[in-house]
Design a protein around this motif. Structure first.
Motif, short mmCIF file in Angstrom:
data_model
loop_
_atom_site.label_atom_id
_atom_site.label_comp_id
_atom_site.label_asym_id
_atom_site.label_seq_id
_atom_site.Cartn_x
_atom_site.Cartn_y
_atom_site.Cartn_z
N UNK A 29 0.86 -1.18 0.00
CA UNK A 29 0.00 0.00 0.00
C UNK A 29 0.89 1.23 0.00
N UNK A 30 0.73 2.10 -1.00
CA UNK A 30 1.62 3.24 -1.16
C UNK A 30 0.93 4.55 -0.80
N UNK A 31 1.76 5.53 -0.39
CA UNK A 31 1.29 6.86 -0.04
C UNK A 31 2.18 7.88 -0.75
N UNK A 32 1.57 8.87 -1.37
CA UNK A 32 2.37 9.88 -2.05
C UNK A 32 1.53 10.78 -2.93
N UNK A 33 2.16 11.33 -3.98
CA UNK A 33 1.48 12.24 -4.91
C UNK A 33 0.64 11.49 -5.93
N UNK A 49 5.95 7.96 -1.60
CA UNK A 49 6.87 8.27 -0.51
C UNK A 49 6.90 7.16 0.53
N UNK A 50 5.74 6.61 0.86
CA UNK A 50 5.65 5.57 1.89
C UNK A 50 5.06 4.29 1.31
N UNK A 51 5.51 3.17 1.86
CA UNK A 51 4.95 1.87 1.49
C UNK A 51 4.69 1.08 2.76
N UNK A 52 3.52 0.45 2.83
CA UNK A 52 3.14 -0.39 3.97
C UNK A 52 3.01 -1.83 3.48
#
Length: 248
Positions: A29-33, A49-52
Motif C-alpha cells: 500500500x503506497x502513499x504519495x502524490x 513516498x511511503x509503502x506499507x
C-alpha cells in the motif's frame, strides 16, 4: 511486550483527512502524490513516498522516497524516530503519528495497528519552573522560544492532526508575534541549536540545508514530541494582542 496479534485484513488502518484506508496483507500500500493514498498533487512530494507491507508477523512502513525524511512518534511522544529515504521500520505500536514535509506543506497521517505488540505509556509530565521556563524531558524553553514554536505550528495546532497544513514563512510567523524578523531568526537559531544539542536531527544549518527544511523539521519535532499543543494557542493570542517583542 505482549504476544503479536494475528495479521489479517483490517488490522492496519491509515487515516488522512478523516478517511481511513486499510492495507491488505500481501499487497503493498503506497502513499504519495500518485499512489494508493494520494495526499496531494504537490510537485515537491514524491509520487510514492511511503509503502506499507505485511511481512511475517509484522506490518512495516518503508520510506521509498529519495529526498524526504519522515518523522513518526507515538501519541504521547515517548517514542520518536526519523525515517530516512530507503529505511523502514516495524509498526509495533498500536498508534503512530506520521509527519513529512514537501515544499511549503506539512502532512500528517495517523496509523493504527490492531496487531501491535507494544503499548505506550502515559503522557510525560510537563513541569513549569519558577523562572518561567517550560521543561519537557531534558529540553527547557524560555517563554519567547515557546511562542516561536507555537507560531510556526499554529496551522497544524488549529487544524488538528491528520491532514495537510501550510508551513508559515519566518516573516509570517514573526509578524504573527509582532517581532522584527531579525529577532525571530535569532531566536529560531537558538531553539534549533538547543534541540540539536539534545540530539534532534535535521536542525543544523549549513550548505544544502534550506531554511524551509529546517523549519519543517522543527515543526514536526515540536508537534510529535508535544513541545507545544493546541492548549498553547491562547498564549499566542495574548502575545499578538500585547505586541510581544520577543523579550525573554
Amino acid at each position: 511486550m505482549t504476544q503479536h496479534g494475528a495479521i489479517g485484513d483490517g488490522t492496519l488502518g491509515i487515516e488522512f483527512c478523516g478517511e481511513w484506508h486499510h492495507p491488505v496483507p500481501g499487497v503493498t500500500f503506497s502513499v504519495g502524490r500518485d499512489a494508493d493514498l494520494t495526499v496531494d498533487t504537490n510537485q515537491y512530494l514524491h509520487r510514492r513516498l511511503l509503502a506499507f507491507d505485511a511481512e511475517g508477523e509484522l506490518w512495516w512502513m518503508s520510506n521509498t522516497g529519495q529526498t524526504i525524511s519522515v518523522s513518526l512518534a507515538t501519541p504521547d511522544g515517548a517514542y520518536q524516530a526519523v525515517l530516512g529515504p530507503g529505511a523502514r521500520v516495524p509498526l509495533v505500536f498500536p498508534q503512530l503519528a506520521v509527519m513529512f514535509s514537501a515544499g511549503a506543506y506539512t502532512y500528517e497521517l495517523a496509523v493504527r495497528n490492531d496487531s501491535a505488540s507494544f503499548t505506550g505509556r502515559d503522557l510525560r509530565a510537563v513541569q513549569h519552573e519558577d523562572d518561567g521556563t517550560t521543561t519537557i524531558g531534558a529540553v527547557s524553553l524560555t517563554p519567547s522560544q515557546r511562542l516561536l514554536l507555537i507560531a510556526l505550528c499554529e496551522p497544524i495546532l488549529r487544524g488538528g492532526m491528520v491532514g495537510s497544513s501550510q508551513l508559515p514563512s519566518s516573516a509570517a510567523a514573526a509578524a504573527r508575534l509582532g517581532w522584527p524578523l531579525t529577532t525571530f531568526n535569532r531566536k529560531l537559531d537558538n531553539v534549533c541549536d538547543k534541540l540539536d544539542r539534545e540530539g534532534v536531527q535535521g536542525l543544523r544549518g549549513g550548505v544544502g540545508k534550506l531554511a524551509t527544511n529546517r523549519r519543517a523539521r522543527l515543526v514536526e519535532h515540536a508537534i510529535l514530541s508535544r513541545l507545544v499543543t493546541a492548549q498553547d494557542l491562547d498564549l499566542l493570542e495574548v502575545a499578538a494582542t500585547l505586541g510581544e517583542k520577543g523579550t525573554t
